[in-house]
Design a protein around this motif. Structure first.
Motif, PDB file in Angstrom:
ATOM      1  N   UNK A 146      41.966  34.472  50.380  1.00  0.00           N
ATOM      2  CA  UNK A 146      42.299  35.002  49.062  1.00  0.00           C
ATOM      3  C   UNK A 146      42.796  33.860  48.180  1.00  0.00           C
ATOM      4  N   UNK A 147      42.238  33.771  46.985  1.00  0.00           N
ATOM      5  CA  UNK A 147      42.514  32.659  46.085  1.00  0.00           C
ATOM      6  C   UNK A 147      43.883  32.824  45.418  1.00  0.00           C
ATOM      7  N   UNK A 148      44.723  31.771  45.519  1.00  0.00           N
ATOM      8  CA  UNK A 148      46.070  31.838  44.947  1.00  0.00           C
ATOM      9  C   UNK A 148      46.016  32.030  43.437  1.00  0.00           C
ATOM     10  N   UNK A 149      45.127  31.312  42.756  1.00  0.00           N
ATOM     11  CA  UNK A 149      45.000  31.461  41.304  1.00  0.00           C
ATOM     12  C   UNK A 149      44.637  32.889  40.913  1.00  0.00           C
ATOM     13  N   UNK A 150      43.776  33.493  41.691  1.00  0.00           N
ATOM     14  CA  UNK A 150      43.373  34.871  41.408  1.00  0.00           C
ATOM     15  C   UNK A 150      44.560  35.816  41.495  1.00  0.00           C
ATOM     16  N   UNK A 151      45.429  35.587  42.455  1.00  0.00           N
ATOM     17  CA  UNK A 151      46.625  36.425  42.582  1.00  0.00           C
ATOM     18  C   UNK A 151      47.554  36.251  41.382  1.00  0.00           C
ATOM     19  N   UNK A 152      47.693  34.996  40.935  1.00  0.00           N
ATOM     20  CA  UNK A 152      48.525  34.744  39.755  1.00  0.00           C
ATOM     21  C   UNK A 152      47.916  35.381  38.509  1.00  0.00           C
ATOM     22  N   UNK A 153      46.575  35.343  38.380  1.00  0.00           N
ATOM     23  CA  UNK A 153      45.892  35.977  37.258  1.00  0.00           C
ATOM     24  C   UNK A 153      46.116  37.496  37.301  1.00  0.00           C
ATOM     25  N   UNK A 154      46.041  38.046  38.502  1.00  0.00           N
ATOM     26  CA  UNK A 154      46.219  39.490  38.689  1.00  0.00           C
ATOM     27  C   UNK A 154      47.606  39.927  38.207  1.00  0.00           C
ATOM     28  N   UNK A 155      48.642  39.180  38.556  1.00  0.00           N
ATOM     29  CA  UNK A 155      50.007  39.525  38.149  1.00  0.00           C
ATOM     30  C   UNK A 155      50.142  39.455  36.628  1.00  0.00           C
ATOM     31  N   UNK A 156      49.589  38.428  36.026  1.00  0.00           N
ATOM     32  CA  UNK A 156      49.667  38.274  34.566  1.00  0.00           C
ATOM     33  C   UNK A 156      48.978  39.457  33.862  1.00  0.00           C
ATOM     34  N   UNK A 157      47.798  39.813  34.317  1.00  0.00           N
ATOM     35  CA  UNK A 157      47.071  40.920  33.712  1.00  0.00           C
ATOM     36  C   UNK A 157      47.812  42.247  33.928  1.00  0.00           C
ATOM     37  N   UNK A 158      48.413  42.389  35.099  1.00  0.00           N
ATOM     38  CA  UNK A 158      49.157  43.621  35.385  1.00  0.00           C
ATOM     39  C   UNK A 158      50.331  43.788  34.422  1.00  0.00           C
ATOM     40  N   UNK A 159      50.945  42.681  34.026  1.00  0.00           N
ATOM     41  CA  UNK A 159      52.097  42.740  33.131  1.00  0.00           C
ATOM     42  C   UNK A 159      51.675  42.930  31.671  1.00  0.00           C
ATOM     43  N   UNK A 160      50.598  42.264  31.231  1.00  0.00           N
ATOM     44  CA  UNK A 160      50.195  42.315  29.828  1.00  0.00           C
ATOM     45  C   UNK A 160      49.214  43.465  29.523  1.00  0.00           C
ATOM     46  N   UNK A 161      48.499  43.897  30.560  1.00  0.00           N
ATOM     47  CA  UNK A 161      47.562  45.022  30.437  1.00  0.00           C
ATOM     48  C   UNK A 161      46.503  44.798  29.354  1.00  0.00           C
ATOM     49  N   UNK A 162      46.138  43.542  29.165  1.00  0.00           N
ATOM     50  CA  UNK A 162      45.136  43.230  28.139  1.00  0.00           C
ATOM     51  C   UNK A 162      44.444  41.925  28.528  1.00  0.00           C
ATOM     52  N   UNK A 163      43.116  41.971  28.687  1.00  0.00           N
ATOM     53  CA  UNK A 163      42.372  40.800  29.168  1.00  0.00           C
ATOM     54  C   UNK A 163      42.489  39.607  28.214  1.00  0.00           C
ATOM     55  N   UNK A 164      42.352  39.839  26.924  1.00  0.00           N
ATOM     56  CA  UNK A 164      42.374  38.728  25.972  1.00  0.00           C
ATOM     57  C   UNK A 164      43.735  38.044  25.951  1.00  0.00           C
ATOM     58  N   UNK A 165      44.805  38.841  25.918  1.00  0.00           N
ATOM     59  CA  UNK A 165      46.159  38.282  25.900  1.00  0.00           C
ATOM     60  C   UNK A 165      46.460  37.542  27.211  1.00  0.00           C
ATOM     61  N   UNK A 166      46.067  38.130  28.324  1.00  0.00           N
ATOM     62  CA  UNK A 166      46.320  37.503  29.621  1.00  0.00           C
ATOM     63  C   UNK A 166      45.572  36.184  29.745  1.00  0.00           C
ATOM     64  N   UNK A 167      44.302  36.174  29.331  1.00  0.00           N
ATOM     65  CA  UNK A 167      43.499  34.947  29.401  1.00  0.00           C
ATOM     66  C   UNK A 167      44.111  33.854  28.540  1.00  0.00           C
ATOM     67  N   UNK A 168      44.609  34.222  27.373  1.00  0.00           N
ATOM     68  CA  UNK A 168      45.235  33.246  26.480  1.00  0.00           C
ATOM     69  C   UNK A 168      46.491  32.659  27.110  1.00  0.00           C
ATOM     70  N   UNK A 169      47.331  33.516  27.683  1.00  0.00           N
ATOM     71  CA  UNK A 169      48.555  33.045  28.345  1.00  0.00           C
ATOM     72  C   UNK A 169      48.240  32.136  29.532  1.00  0.00           C
TER      73      UNK A 169
ATOM     74  N   UNK B 286      36.340  34.154  32.815  1.00  0.00           N
ATOM     75  CA  UNK B 286      36.913  33.613  34.060  1.00  0.00           C
ATOM     76  C   UNK B 286      37.927  34.592  34.648  1.00  0.00           C
ATOM     77  N   UNK B 287      38.727  35.196  33.776  1.00  0.00           N
ATOM     78  CA  UNK B 287      39.710  36.178  34.241  1.00  0.00           C
ATOM     79  C   UNK B 287      39.015  37.407  34.808  1.00  0.00           C
ATOM     80  N   UNK B 288      37.996  37.883  34.116  1.00  0.00           N
ATOM     81  CA  UNK B 288      37.248  39.050  34.593  1.00  0.00           C
ATOM     82  C   UNK B 288      36.621  38.771  35.960  1.00  0.00           C
ATOM     83  N   UNK B 289      36.070  37.566  36.108  1.00  0.00           N
ATOM     84  CA  UNK B 289      35.459  37.184  37.389  1.00  0.00           C
ATOM     85  C   UNK B 289      36.510  37.157  38.514  1.00  0.00           C
ATOM     86  N   UNK B 290      37.704  36.622  38.214  1.00  0.00           N
ATOM     87  CA  UNK B 290      38.763  36.535  39.222  1.00  0.00           C
ATOM     88  C   UNK B 290      39.195  37.927  39.684  1.00  0.00           C
TER      89      UNK B 290
END
Length: 295
Positions: free
Chosen positions: A1-24, A31-35
Motif C-alpha cells: 500500500x502506497x504511503x502517499x496514497x494514504x496521505x492523499x486519502x486522509x486529506x480528501x477525507x477532511x476536505x471532501x473536495x477533489x479540487x481543494x485536496x489536490x491543491x493542498x 493524480x489524486x483520483x488515480x490514487x
C-alpha cells in the motif's frame, strides 16, 4: 500500500473536495483520483461517494480513516524519534560496562562529556554486566559502546584500551596474610579462593596468573559481581584476587598489593566495526579516546 496514497486519502477525507485536496497536496486532480481509485481497488471497496459537488466517506471509508490516521501518527512519531536520536545535537548513547566501572569510571566520564556538551541534548542508558553479556549486547545492538575486557576471536568488534586496573589480594580483616603490604601470588596457594565466574572477563586474567606460577586456585565459590566477592571474603568464605576498587574500604577486609607475577589488567572500549553509529555515539567515542589518559 502506497504511503502517499494514504496521505492523499486522509486529506480528501477532511476536505471532501477533489479540487481543494489536490491543491493542498500540490498534485493534479487526476493524480489524486488515480490514487484513490488504486486504494479502493486494493481494498475491494468504495471509500468515497458523491454528495452534490463534494465527496463524503462511505461507511467503510470512515472505518478505514480511523486506522490510517492512527498509523500515520505512529509513523510520524517514529520519524520524529529517529531524527531526535540521530541528529548532531541530540541523541541517546546506550552503554554497557563491567561491574567494576559502575561506581566511578562510568559516572565520571559521562559527567565530563555532558559538561563539555552542555549546549546539546545528549542522553544515556546504563547497564552493568559481565564481559560476555556486554559483547552479546554489542552484537545485537542493545549497546552502542561497551567497557569491558578484551575477548579473543571477536573479529567484528574493535577493542581500544582506555584504562588499567590494579589487581590486589583481598583477605578477611586480621587474616594471617594481612601482615603483608605486598604479596607474591604463590603465597595465596593453600587458601580457599573466591573466584569470578567463567563468563567474567577477569577470570582468564586471574587463571593465567596462576598458570604463570604453575599452580591452580583452590576455588570454594564463584561469583559474578565484585561486591559479592568482597562480601564473601569479609565473612571468611575465602580470599580473592580482584580489582582494587573504591568500595573495598567499606568492607571488613584487608587489601594487599599483588607484587608478582607481573600482570596487565586492561579495560577496553568495545564497539562494532564498520557499523553506522549516530553522531551522539561518535562524539562520545571520540571524547573517551581523547580523555582516557586523564581518567
Amino acid at each position: 500500500m502506497n504511503l502517499n496514497h494514504l496521505q492523499y486519502f486522509v486529506k480528501l477525507a477532511h476536505l471532501e473536495h477533489y479540487t481543494k485536496a489536490a491543491k493542498d497536496l500540490s498534485i493534479t486532480q487526476p493524480s489524486l483520483s488515480h490514487a484513490i481509485s488504486a486504494l479502493e481497488e486494493e481494498l475491494g471497496t468504495k471509500l468515497f461517494e458523491k454528495q452534490g459537488r463534494n465527496v463524503v466517506l462511505t461507511k467503510y471509508g470512515k472505518i478505514f480513516l480511523k486506522y490510517v490516521e492512527k498509523s500515520l501518527d505512529y509513523l510520524q512519531e517514529g520519524i520524529d524519534k529517529t531524527k531526535a536520536l540521530t541528529c548532531s545535537t541530540s541523541g541517546v548513547i546506550d552503554l554497557g560496562y563491567i561491574y567494576t566501572l559502575e561506581a566511578e569510571f562510568v559516572p565520571m566520564i559521562v559527567r565530563r562529556f555532558l559538561k563539555e556538551n552542555e549546549d546539546k541534548n545528549f542522553g544515556f542508558t546504563f547497564s552493568s554486566s559481565n564481559t560476555k553479556s556486554i559483547i552479546e549486547g554489542l552484537k545485537n545492538e542493545r549497546f552502542d559502546i561497551g567497557f569491558c575486557s578484551m575477548v579473543e576471536d571477536e573479529n567484528n568488534i574493535e577493542f581500544i584500551k582506555v584504562k588499567e586496573e590494579e589487581l590486589v589480594v583481598v583477605v578477611p580483616k586480621n587474616h594471617e596474610l594481612s601482615k603483608y603490604k605486598e604479596i607474591d601470588l604463590i603465597k595465596t596457594v593453600g587458601y580457599k579462593h573466591i573466584a569470578f565466574t567463567k563468563s567474567s572477563g577477569l577470570r582468564p586474567v586471574v587463571d593465567n596468573l596462576f598458570k604463570k606460577i604453575n599452580k591452580k586456585q583452590d576455588i570454594s565459590y564463584e561469583v559474578e559481581k565484585d561486591e559479592s566477592m568482597a562480601g564473601l571474603v569479609a565473612e571468611d568464605f575465602g580470599i580473592a584476587v580482584m580489582p582494587n576498587i573504591p568500595f573495598l574500604k567499606y568492607f571488613n577486609v584487608d587489601v594487599i598489593k599483588l607484587k608478582s607475577p607481573v600482570y596487565s589488567r586492561n579495560i577496553y572500549m568495545a564497539k562494532l566495526k564498520d557499523k553506522y553509529v549516530s553522531p551522539a555515539v561518535d562524539e562520545f567515542s571520540k571524547f573517551v579516546l581523547k580523555n582516557c589518559n586523564s581518567l
